[in-house]
Design a protein around this motif. Structure first.
Motif, PDB file in Angstrom:
ATOM      1  N   LEU A  37       0.822  -1.210   0.000  1.00 27.08           N
ATOM      2  CA  LEU A  37       0.000   0.000   0.000  1.00 27.08           C
ATOM      3  C   LEU A  37       0.853   1.257   0.000  1.00 27.08           C
ATOM      4  O   LEU A  37       0.506   2.257  -0.635  1.00 27.08           O
ATOM      5  CB  LEU A  37      -0.943   0.002   1.215  1.00 27.08           C
ATOM      6  CG  LEU A  37      -2.129  -0.939   1.131  1.00 27.08           C
ATOM      7  CD1 LEU A  37      -2.854  -0.980   2.467  1.00 27.08           C
ATOM      8  CD2 LEU A  37      -3.070  -0.519   0.018  1.00 27.08           C
ATOM      9  N   THR A  38       1.974   1.232   0.701  1.00 25.32           N
ATOM     10  CA  THR A  38       2.872   2.385   0.716  1.00 25.32           C
ATOM     11  C   THR A  38       3.493   2.587  -0.657  1.00 25.32           C
ATOM     12  O   THR A  38       3.664   3.726  -1.101  1.00 25.32           O
ATOM     13  CB  THR A  38       3.956   2.212   1.788  1.00 25.32           C
ATOM     14  OG1 THR A  38       3.319   2.028   3.060  1.00 25.32           O
ATOM     15  CG2 THR A  38       4.843   3.433   1.875  1.00 25.32           C
ATOM     16  N   LEU A  39       3.825   1.495  -1.348  1.00 25.66           N
ATOM     17  CA  LEU A  39       4.370   1.618  -2.699  1.00 25.66           C
ATOM     18  C   LEU A  39       3.334   2.130  -3.691  1.00 25.66           C
ATOM     19  O   LEU A  39       3.663   2.866  -4.624  1.00 25.66           O
ATOM     20  CB  LEU A  39       4.927   0.273  -3.170  1.00 25.66           C
ATOM     21  CG  LEU A  39       6.186  -0.205  -2.452  1.00 25.66           C
ATOM     22  CD1 LEU A  39       6.561  -1.602  -2.937  1.00 25.66           C
ATOM     23  CD2 LEU A  39       7.335   0.760  -2.675  1.00 25.66           C
ATOM     24  N   LEU A  40       2.071   1.745  -3.498  1.00 30.04           N
ATOM     25  CA  LEU A  40       1.006   2.220  -4.384  1.00 30.04           C
ATOM     26  C   LEU A  40       0.675   3.688  -4.148  1.00 30.04           C
ATOM     27  O   LEU A  40       0.233   4.375  -5.055  1.00 30.04           O
ATOM     28  CB  LEU A  40      -0.256   1.373  -4.202  1.00 30.04           C
ATOM     29  CG  LEU A  40      -0.166  -0.047  -4.734  1.00 30.04           C
ATOM     30  CD1 LEU A  40      -1.405  -0.832  -4.352  1.00 30.04           C
ATOM     31  CD2 LEU A  40       0.004  -0.027  -6.246  1.00 30.04           C
ATOM     32  N   GLY A  41       0.846   4.140  -2.960  1.00 30.63           N
ATOM     33  CA  GLY A  41       0.567   5.531  -2.620  1.00 30.63           C
ATOM     34  C   GLY A  41       0.902   5.759  -1.166  1.00 30.63           C
ATOM     35  O   GLY A  41       0.746   4.877  -0.325  1.00 30.63           O
TER      36      GLY A  41
END
Length: 96
Positions: A37-41
């Motif tokens: 989720l952190t990589l996606l946004g």
């Protein structure tokens, strides 16, 4: 964890959410989900991290007062978070 460590955990989570999740949930599905989720946004990772930390501290407070929640928190896969850090790594004896 005391109040100071909880505040420190919040500051760490503000800058890098997976570290906050790792501190309360350990290495497992919740950490992997948070990293993705952190990589996606940046904000979805924060929302998930603070949700996991909220459930952990809420269940921890319930365990201290003696009122346990029988239902599982949705979207949290760590048993450590589900139990509020209580009885982590112990085996429950069967009721006879």
């Amino acid at each position: 964890m005391g109040v100071i460590s909880a505040i420190f955990l919040i500051f760490v989570t503000l800058f890098f959410p997976p570290i906050g999740v790792f501190c309360v949930a350990g290495c497992g599905p919740d950490l992997l989900i948070n990293i993705l989720l952190t990589l996606l946004g940046y904000f979805p990772g924060h929302i998930h991290a603070f949700y996991v930390e909220y459930i952990y501290y809420e269940r921890r407070e319930q365990a201290r007062t003696g009122c346990f929640t029988a239902s599982r928190a949705p979207g949290v896969y760590s048993e450590r978070v589900q139990s509020g850090g209580q009885n982590y790594g112990t085996i429950v004896q069967p009721v006879t």
